[in-house]
Write a protein that holds these residues in place. Sequence first.
Motif, PDB file in Angstrom:
ATOM      1  N   ASP A  85     -13.026  33.679   2.033  1.00  0.00           N
ATOM      2  CA  ASP A  85     -12.012  32.988   1.238  1.00  0.00           C
ATOM      3  C   ASP A  85     -12.244  31.480   1.315  1.00  0.00           C
ATOM      4  OD1 ASP A  85     -10.718  35.357   0.568  1.00  0.00           O
ATOM      5  OD2 ASP A  85      -9.437  35.285   2.355  1.00  0.00           O
ATOM      6  N   PRO A  86     -11.973  30.758   0.229  1.00  0.00           N
ATOM      7  CA  PRO A  86     -12.094  29.297   0.283  1.00  0.00           C
ATOM      8  C   PRO A  86     -11.079  28.710   1.247  1.00  0.00           C
ATOM      9  CG  PRO A  86     -11.044  29.987  -1.756  1.00  0.00           C
ATOM     10  CD  PRO A  86     -11.522  31.239  -1.082  1.00  0.00           C
ATOM     11  N   ILE A  87     -11.412  27.578   1.814  1.00  0.00           N
ATOM     12  CA  ILE A  87     -10.513  26.916   2.756  1.00  0.00           C
ATOM     13  C   ILE A  87      -9.804  25.753   2.057  1.00  0.00           C
ATOM     14  CG2 ILE A  87     -11.794  27.584   4.818  1.00  0.00           C
ATOM     15  CD1 ILE A  87     -13.080  24.790   4.828  1.00  0.00           C
ATOM     16  N   LYS A  88      -8.523  25.601   2.343  1.00  0.00           N
ATOM     17  CA  LYS A  88      -7.770  24.508   1.739  1.00  0.00           C
ATOM     18  C   LYS A  88      -8.199  23.202   2.398  1.00  0.00           C
ATOM     19  CE  LYS A  88      -3.222  23.887  -0.290  1.00  0.00           C
ATOM     20  NZ  LYS A  88      -1.816  24.357  -0.322  1.00  0.00           N
ATOM     21  N   THR A  89      -8.603  22.250   1.578  1.00  0.00           N
ATOM     22  CA  THR A  89      -9.259  21.041   2.081  1.00  0.00           C
ATOM     23  C   THR A  89      -8.634  19.788   1.485  1.00  0.00           C
ATOM     24  OG1 THR A  89     -11.362  22.210   2.351  1.00  0.00           O
ATOM     25  CG2 THR A  89     -11.465  19.811   2.190  1.00  0.00           C
ATOM     26  N   ALA A  90      -8.242  18.859   2.340  1.00  0.00           N
ATOM     27  CA  ALA A  90      -7.754  17.562   1.874  1.00  0.00           C
ATOM     28  C   ALA A  90      -8.954  16.675   1.579  1.00  0.00           C
ATOM     29  CB  ALA A  90      -6.863  16.923   2.931  1.00  0.00           C
ATOM     30  N   VAL A  91      -9.090  16.286   0.316  1.00  0.00           N
ATOM     31  CA  VAL A  91     -10.159  15.372  -0.095  1.00  0.00           C
ATOM     32  C   VAL A  91      -9.580  13.964  -0.044  1.00  0.00           C
ATOM     33  CG1 VAL A  91     -11.881  14.852  -1.850  1.00  0.00           C
ATOM     34  CG2 VAL A  91     -11.017  17.198  -1.613  1.00  0.00           C
ATOM     35  N   VAL A  92     -10.096  13.153   0.872  1.00  0.00           N
ATOM     36  CA  VAL A  92      -9.463  11.876   1.212  1.00  0.00           C
ATOM     37  C   VAL A  92      -9.921  10.767   0.270  1.00  0.00           C
ATOM     38  CG1 VAL A  92      -8.962  10.254   3.068  1.00  0.00           C
ATOM     39  CG2 VAL A  92      -9.538  12.636   3.623  1.00  0.00           C
ATOM     40  N   HIS A  93      -9.006  10.292  -0.549  1.00  0.00           N
ATOM     41  CA  HIS A  93      -9.235   9.152  -1.448  1.00  0.00           C
ATOM     42  C   HIS A  93     -10.428   9.400  -2.388  1.00  0.00           C
ATOM     43  CE1 HIS A  93      -7.786   5.120  -2.277  1.00  0.00           C
ATOM     44  NE2 HIS A  93      -9.023   4.701  -2.423  1.00  0.00           N
ATOM     45  N   PRO A  94     -10.361  10.451  -3.205  1.00  0.00           N
ATOM     46  CA  PRO A  94     -11.463  10.763  -4.120  1.00  0.00           C
ATOM     47  C   PRO A  94     -11.390   9.914  -5.388  1.00  0.00           C
ATOM     48  CG  PRO A  94      -9.759  12.402  -4.374  1.00  0.00           C
ATOM     49  CD  PRO A  94      -9.272  11.448  -3.303  1.00  0.00           C
ATOM     50  N   MET A 115     -12.331  16.353   3.729  1.00  0.00           N
ATOM     51  CA  MET A 115     -13.546  15.923   3.040  1.00  0.00           C
ATOM     52  C   MET A 115     -13.412  14.445   2.707  1.00  0.00           C
ATOM     53  SD  MET A 115     -15.135  17.180  -0.647  1.00  0.00           S
ATOM     54  CE  MET A 115     -15.962  18.659  -0.061  1.00  0.00           C
ATOM     55  N   LYS A 116     -14.354  13.646   3.159  1.00  0.00           N
ATOM     56  CA  LYS A 116     -14.319  12.205   2.901  1.00  0.00           C
ATOM     57  C   LYS A 116     -14.621  11.918   1.435  1.00  0.00           C
ATOM     58  CE  LYS A 116     -16.913   8.026   4.229  1.00  0.00           C
ATOM     59  NZ  LYS A 116     -17.839   7.940   3.094  1.00  0.00           N
ATOM     60  N   GLY A 117     -13.831  11.007   0.857  1.00  0.00           N
ATOM     61  CA  GLY A 117     -14.054  10.572  -0.508  1.00  0.00           C
ATOM     62  C   GLY A 117     -14.605   9.161  -0.564  1.00  0.00           C
ATOM     63  N   ALA A 118     -14.025   8.342  -1.455  1.00  0.00           N
ATOM     64  CA  ALA A 118     -14.541   6.996  -1.700  1.00  0.00           C
ATOM     65  C   ALA A 118     -13.867   5.971  -0.796  1.00  0.00           C
ATOM     66  CB  ALA A 118     -14.352   6.633  -3.169  1.00  0.00           C
ATOM     67  N   LEU A 119     -14.113   6.087   0.480  1.00  0.00           N
ATOM     68  CA  LEU A 119     -13.600   5.120   1.448  1.00  0.00           C
ATOM     69  C   LEU A 119     -14.570   5.048   2.616  1.00  0.00           C
ATOM     70  CD1 LEU A 119     -10.538   6.661   3.361  1.00  0.00           C
ATOM     71  CD2 LEU A 119     -12.378   7.986   2.337  1.00  0.00           C
ATOM     72  N   HIS A 120     -14.412   4.025   3.444  1.00  0.00           N
ATOM     73  CA  HIS A 120     -15.316   3.841   4.565  1.00  0.00           C
ATOM     74  C   HIS A 120     -15.091   4.918   5.627  1.00  0.00           C
ATOM     75  CE1 HIS A 120     -17.026   0.054   3.279  1.00  0.00           C
ATOM     76  NE2 HIS A 120     -15.812  -0.395   2.991  1.00  0.00           N
ATOM     77  N   THR A 121     -16.169   5.298   6.289  1.00  0.00           N
ATOM     78  CA  THR A 121     -16.092   6.289   7.364  1.00  0.00           C
ATOM     79  C   THR A 121     -15.082   5.871   8.424  1.00  0.00           C
ATOM     80  OG1 THR A 121     -18.360   7.043   7.017  1.00  0.00           O
ATOM     81  CG2 THR A 121     -17.406   7.421   9.190  1.00  0.00           C
ATOM     82  N   ASP A 122     -15.074   4.578   8.763  1.00  0.00           N
ATOM     83  CA  ASP A 122     -14.166   4.090   9.799  1.00  0.00           C
ATOM     84  C   ASP A 122     -12.699   4.353   9.444  1.00  0.00           C
ATOM     85  OD1 ASP A 122     -16.284   3.249  11.282  1.00  0.00           O
ATOM     86  OD2 ASP A 122     -16.045   1.108  10.843  1.00  0.00           O
ATOM     87  N   GLU A 123     -12.375   4.269   8.160  1.00  0.00           N
ATOM     88  CA  GLU A 123     -10.987   4.494   7.749  1.00  0.00           C
ATOM     89  C   GLU A 123     -10.569   5.939   8.009  1.00  0.00           C
ATOM     90  OE1 GLU A 123      -9.455   2.201   4.112  1.00  0.00           O
ATOM     91  OE2 GLU A 123     -11.592   2.451   3.683  1.00  0.00           O
ATOM     92  N   VAL A 124     -11.454   6.867   7.721  1.00  0.00           N
ATOM     93  CA  VAL A 124     -11.154   8.272   7.979  1.00  0.00           C
ATOM     94  C   VAL A 124     -11.094   8.540   9.474  1.00  0.00           C
ATOM     95  CG1 VAL A 124     -11.926  10.649   7.660  1.00  0.00           C
ATOM     96  CG2 VAL A 124     -12.239   8.990   5.826  1.00  0.00           C
ATOM     97  N   MET A 125     -12.158   8.131  10.169  1.00  0.00           N
ATOM     98  CA  MET A 125     -12.284   8.492  11.575  1.00  0.00           C
ATOM     99  C   MET A 125     -11.258   7.794  12.463  1.00  0.00           C
ATOM    100  SD  MET A 125     -14.365  10.887  11.603  1.00  0.00           S
ATOM    101  CE  MET A 125     -14.263  11.077  13.392  1.00  0.00           C
ATOM    102  N   SER A 126     -10.814   6.607  12.083  1.00  0.00           N
ATOM    103  CA  SER A 126      -9.791   5.939  12.894  1.00  0.00           C
ATOM    104  C   SER A 126      -8.509   6.748  12.922  1.00  0.00           C
ATOM    105  CB  SER A 126      -9.522   4.520  12.379  1.00  0.00           C
ATOM    106  OG  SER A 126      -8.983   4.563  11.059  1.00  0.00           O
ATOM    107  N   GLU A 127      -8.196   7.435  11.827  1.00  0.00           N
ATOM    108  CA  GLU A 127      -7.023   8.311  11.797  1.00  0.00           C
ATOM    109  C   GLU A 127      -7.298   9.622  12.521  1.00  0.00           C
ATOM    110  OE1 GLU A 127      -3.892   7.924  10.851  1.00  0.00           O
ATOM    111  OE2 GLU A 127      -4.340   5.814  10.446  1.00  0.00           O
ATOM    112  N   VAL A 128      -8.490  10.165  12.369  1.00  0.00           N
ATOM    113  CA  VAL A 128      -8.841  11.430  13.019  1.00  0.00           C
ATOM    114  C   VAL A 128      -8.786  11.290  14.541  1.00  0.00           C
ATOM    115  CG1 VAL A 128     -10.683  13.121  13.368  1.00  0.00           C
ATOM    116  CG2 VAL A 128     -10.209  12.269  11.071  1.00  0.00           C
ATOM    117  N   VAL A 129      -9.233  10.148  15.069  1.00  0.00           N
ATOM    118  CA  VAL A 129      -9.284   9.964  16.530  1.00  0.00           C
ATOM    119  C   VAL A 129      -8.034   9.290  17.089  1.00  0.00           C
ATOM    120  CG1 VAL A 129     -11.799   9.812  16.452  1.00  0.00           C
ATOM    121  CG2 VAL A 129     -10.454   7.702  16.459  1.00  0.00           C
TER     122      VAL A 129
END
Length: 320
Positions: free
Chosen positions: A29-38, A109-123
Amino acid sequence: MIKSIVSPSSKAVTRQSFDDMLAATRALDPIKTAVVHPCDDASLQGALAARDEGLIIPVLVGPQARIQEEAIAAGLDLSGIEIVPTEHSHASAEKAVALVREGKVQALMKGALHTDEVMSEVVHKERGLRTERRMSHVFVLDVPRYSKPLLISDAAINIFPDLMTKADIIQNAIELGHALGVDTPKVAILSALETIYPKIPSTVEAGALCKMADRGQITGGLLDGPLAFDNAVSKDAAEAKGIISEVAGDPDILIAPDLEAGNMIAKQLIYLAGAECAGVVLGARVPVMLTSRADGVLSRVISAALAQLLVHHRVQKGVL
């Protein structure tokens, strides 16, 4: 399957490893995925292509008007796709992580933003997605002259990992290997040479990591190291140096001594050997598809396949 996704300009000889990987997802089954700032063409195309392959159910998190404008400009149909509106990229990352914590999505799933912006929230210590294991990134490469997927870690998160961080990096990569259907992934721990030499600390750490595996501190894989790159990936090179090893010449996973080395190995294989790549961050509550803004649709689709296989593997194992 892959032929419909690869860019016409691709010079790759074969994509059998990625074809097999997609085939393994067909019954899932497909997994529900938040696509961050696409908020660009590549992010939206990647998310929709992954949806069309049956890998994810995308939830687009970002400025709604901007997302819709980008979709219209690219000729993409967003009918039936949920959009969670935010004001800007930082808010998109924070909201996407919150959706995970609320149990509403199974991956990011990372979209059109810097990696640091995503990962700073993840960590983030309070509102992030930390587990007891250190987070790390794994490149998965389909190399034309290699017979199976090749995992390389860590090339994007941990700059100078210490011994215990390397143990987590290896354990994360082994878990992904299991999700890809490899019962006992072979792990080559890389350095500049294949013997212990105290003036090169990565050789000492490689030896320690192998002993940690012997003592059950790292499980599920077969480790060897230190190994230089040539005798790690070539049986002929290993035999020429008299190395007797079940790993040398046939690894599933390459563990780099540091981020710089790992990043250069992966990109050399991509740009000089015609490899295609995908990438995912492990060690968080959910997999994070961390593609570059320059990556094409194929990379994003295969990253989604990795995340889907990992989520279902964890469910099967009772981890989720």
